[in-house]
Write an enzyme that holds these catalytic residues in place. Structure first.
Site, PDB file in Angstrom:
ATOM      1  N   CYS A  68      49.439  49.018  71.931  1.00  0.00           N
ATOM      2  CA  CYS A  68      48.857  48.270  70.812  1.00  0.00           C
ATOM      3  C   CYS A  68      47.661  47.455  71.294  1.00  0.00           C
ATOM      4  CB  CYS A  68      49.901  47.353  70.175  1.00  0.00           C
ATOM      5  SG  CYS A  68      49.230  46.294  68.853  1.00  0.00           S
ATOM      6  N   TYR A  95      45.656  55.981  46.701  1.00  0.00           N
ATOM      7  CA  TYR A  95      46.920  55.615  47.344  1.00  0.00           C
ATOM      8  C   TYR A  95      48.116  56.215  46.611  1.00  0.00           C
ATOM      9  CZ  TYR A  95      51.169  53.095  48.259  1.00  0.00           C
ATOM     10  OH  TYR A  95      52.482  52.810  48.530  1.00  0.00           O
ATOM     11  N   CYS A 115      55.627  45.089  61.805  1.00  0.00           N
ATOM     12  CA  CYS A 115      54.255  44.613  62.050  1.00  0.00           C
ATOM     13  C   CYS A 115      53.786  43.805  60.841  1.00  0.00           C
ATOM     14  CB  CYS A 115      53.339  45.814  62.298  1.00  0.00           C
ATOM     15  SG  CYS A 115      51.711  45.393  62.962  1.00  0.00           S
ATOM     16  N   ASP A 171      47.857  51.639  52.251  1.00  0.00           N
ATOM     17  CA  ASP A 171      48.079  50.367  51.575  1.00  0.00           C
ATOM     18  C   ASP A 171      47.891  49.237  52.583  1.00  0.00           C
ATOM     19  OD1 ASP A 171      50.360  50.369  53.138  1.00  0.00           O
ATOM     20  OD2 ASP A 171      51.753  50.050  51.477  1.00  0.00           O
ATOM     21  N   ARG A 189      63.505  56.652  47.784  1.00  0.00           N
ATOM     22  CA  ARG A 189      63.419  57.450  49.003  1.00  0.00           C
ATOM     23  C   ARG A 189      64.449  58.577  49.026  1.00  0.00           C
ATOM     24  NH1 ARG A 189      62.696  52.396  53.252  1.00  0.00           N
ATOM     25  NH2 ARG A 189      60.444  52.136  52.931  1.00  0.00           N
ATOM     26  N   GLU A 237      55.973  53.512  42.865  1.00  0.00           N
ATOM     27  CA  GLU A 237      54.687  53.133  43.451  1.00  0.00           C
ATOM     28  C   GLU A 237      53.901  52.205  42.535  1.00  0.00           C
ATOM     29  OE1 GLU A 237      53.758  53.569  46.442  1.00  0.00           O
ATOM     30  OE2 GLU A 237      55.410  54.892  47.006  1.00  0.00           O
ATOM     31  N   CYS A 248      56.549  41.507  67.778  1.00  0.00           N
ATOM     32  CA  CYS A 248      55.884  42.217  68.876  1.00  0.00           C
ATOM     33  C   CYS A 248      56.802  42.402  70.086  1.00  0.00           C
ATOM     34  CB  CYS A 248      54.621  41.468  69.302  1.00  0.00           C
ATOM     35  SG  CYS A 248      53.343  41.385  68.027  1.00  0.00           S
ATOM     36  N   CYS A 305      58.661  45.628  69.678  1.00  0.00           N
ATOM     37  CA  CYS A 305      57.864  46.677  69.041  1.00  0.00           C
ATOM     38  C   CYS A 305      57.773  47.899  69.953  1.00  0.00           C
ATOM     39  CB  CYS A 305      56.457  46.156  68.729  1.00  0.00           C
ATOM     40  SG  CYS A 305      55.363  47.422  68.049  1.00  0.00           S
ATOM     41  N   LEU A 310      56.506  40.721  36.191  1.00  0.00           N
ATOM     42  CA  LEU A 310      55.881  41.411  37.331  1.00  0.00           C
ATOM     43  C   LEU A 310      54.394  41.096  37.449  1.00  0.00           C
ATOM     44  CD1 LEU A 310      57.378  45.022  37.581  1.00  0.00           C
ATOM     45  CD2 LEU A 310      57.413  43.221  39.299  1.00  0.00           C
ATOM     46  N   GLY A 311      53.767  40.663  36.351  1.00  0.00           N
ATOM     47  CA  GLY A 311      52.347  40.352  36.397  1.00  0.00           C
ATOM     48  C   GLY A 311      51.477  41.595  36.446  1.00  0.00           C
TER      49      GLY A 311
END
Length: 358
Positions: free
Chosen positions: A210, A122, A194, A140, A27, A39, A201, A204, A82-83
């Protein structure tokens, strides 16, 4: 209560994000290579598990050229654990593609990025928005969940037809001035606020608008069809040892664990394998009917997305090296323990080796 307007929704999420965002290295950059790498690693992988892999990859391959020039076995070994190893093979292929077809520079648009192997809508949206600030929404699992709950969408998110519905909704919500921050915010919101189970909640900021909260549907939305039942497979491995070396093979490309290394194996429909069958197979393989097999006794289990693997190992001590004609058709090769340590292996094989030999 009225549904959230696009501006209220985006501004609320972005404000929440600035207060609660986790400090993550991808980031802090607009480098498309670093963003793409993160990603790919984070597909099907939680941040906590993926972060150490990301740091190791960036350290080992700081540029797309470095990754493109790396041997495949080295890339797969770094990926081990990681598979979904097709991600690693696509990662390596795409790095080469960027270098050979695009001069080492990633395409600078969403449509351009879709030309890259293994880069779907994505990942292309993530790179385009985070690196180039193109106003295209990411989609996603976290985003699906937030949108379904807040806006009361009942479409089955596993159905291909639903993707366009959610894609259009997400693109209607994204602010042109801050597409990068908005995309990070909605994914982060789904990851830590979420959440799939027990979302927060009570605190939130979108609670009053919502749909799911107001209608008692938080545990119902998003709608997702049940996963396919897992297939069970039973592997019986012959661990052929000569002095301090073991015979392994590189797995073919028509099954799980493509290009990873394991032992010679028999696969059966049930967990039990008659000792005489295994003895016969070992004798045929080694041209030595009196071959002595020693079972390790333990059953190793490894769960994949739609398969459950159960494996048992049988140790075979060889007085001499296998002849070339014995190895010709089965792809086995003798490796020292140091060489084996450096090979990419399924987690199940790595676990066995660490318990028995390392």
């Amino acid at each position: 209560m009225a549904a959230a307007s696009p501006s209220f929704f985006s501004q609320t999420l972005i404000a929440w994000y600035h207060r609660h965002r986790r400090p993550l290295p991808w980031r802090e950059t607009t480098d498309p290579y670093a963003i793409w790498l993160s990603e790919v690693i984070l597909q099907q992988t939680r941040v906590r598990q993926g972060l150490p892999y990301y740091l190791r990859f960036i350290e080992s391959y700081p540029t797309v050229h470095a990754l493109a020039n790396a041997p495949e076995d080295e890339v797969l070994r770094l990926w081990q654990g990681l598979g979904y190893y097709s991600r690693a093979r696509n990662l390596h292929f795409t790095a080469k593609q960027v270098v050979t077809e695009f001069g080492g520079r990633f395409p600078e648009s969403y449509q351009g990025l879709l030309q890259l192997k293994g880069v779907g809508s994505y990942t292309a949206a993530a790179i385009a928005s985070f690196a180039y600030r193109e106003p295209v929404a990411v989609l996603d699992g976290n985003v699906y969940r937030v949108l379904a709950r807040v806006f009361g969408r009942h479409e089955n998110i596993a159905a291909p037809a639903s993707k366009k519905v959610f894609e259009q909704l997400a693109n209607d919500l994204i602010p042109a001035a801050e597409p990068d921050t908005f995309n990070q915010a909605i994914m982060e919101f789904g990851a830590i606020q979420c959440t799939p189970v027990a979302p927060d909640c009570l605190f939130c900021p979108l609670q009053q608008t919502c749909y799911a909260f107001q209608h008692g549907l938080v545990n119902v939305l998003p709608v997702k069809e049940k996963a396919k039942s897992s297939r069970e497979r039973f592997f019986h491995y012959l661990v052929l040892q000569h002095e301090n070396g073991l015979y392994l093979r590189k797995r073919p490309g028509n099954d799980i664990w493509q290009s990873l290394y394991d032992f010679y194996s028999l696969e059966t429909e049930t967990r039990a394998l008659p000792p005489e069958t295994l003895q016969q197979q070992a004798g045929h393989l080694l041209a030595e009917p009196a071959t002595t097999l020693v079972s390790t006794g333990k059953v190793y289990k490894h769960v994949l997305s739609h398969q459950k693997i159960f494996a048992q190992f049988y140790l075979v001590s060889l007085p001499s090296r296998l002849r070339e004609e014995q190895l010709e058709n089965i792809g086995l090769q003798l490796y020292s323990l140091d060489q084996i340590e450096a090979l990419p292996k399924p987690v199940l094989i790595d676990s066995f080796l660490r318990e028995r030999f390392f």
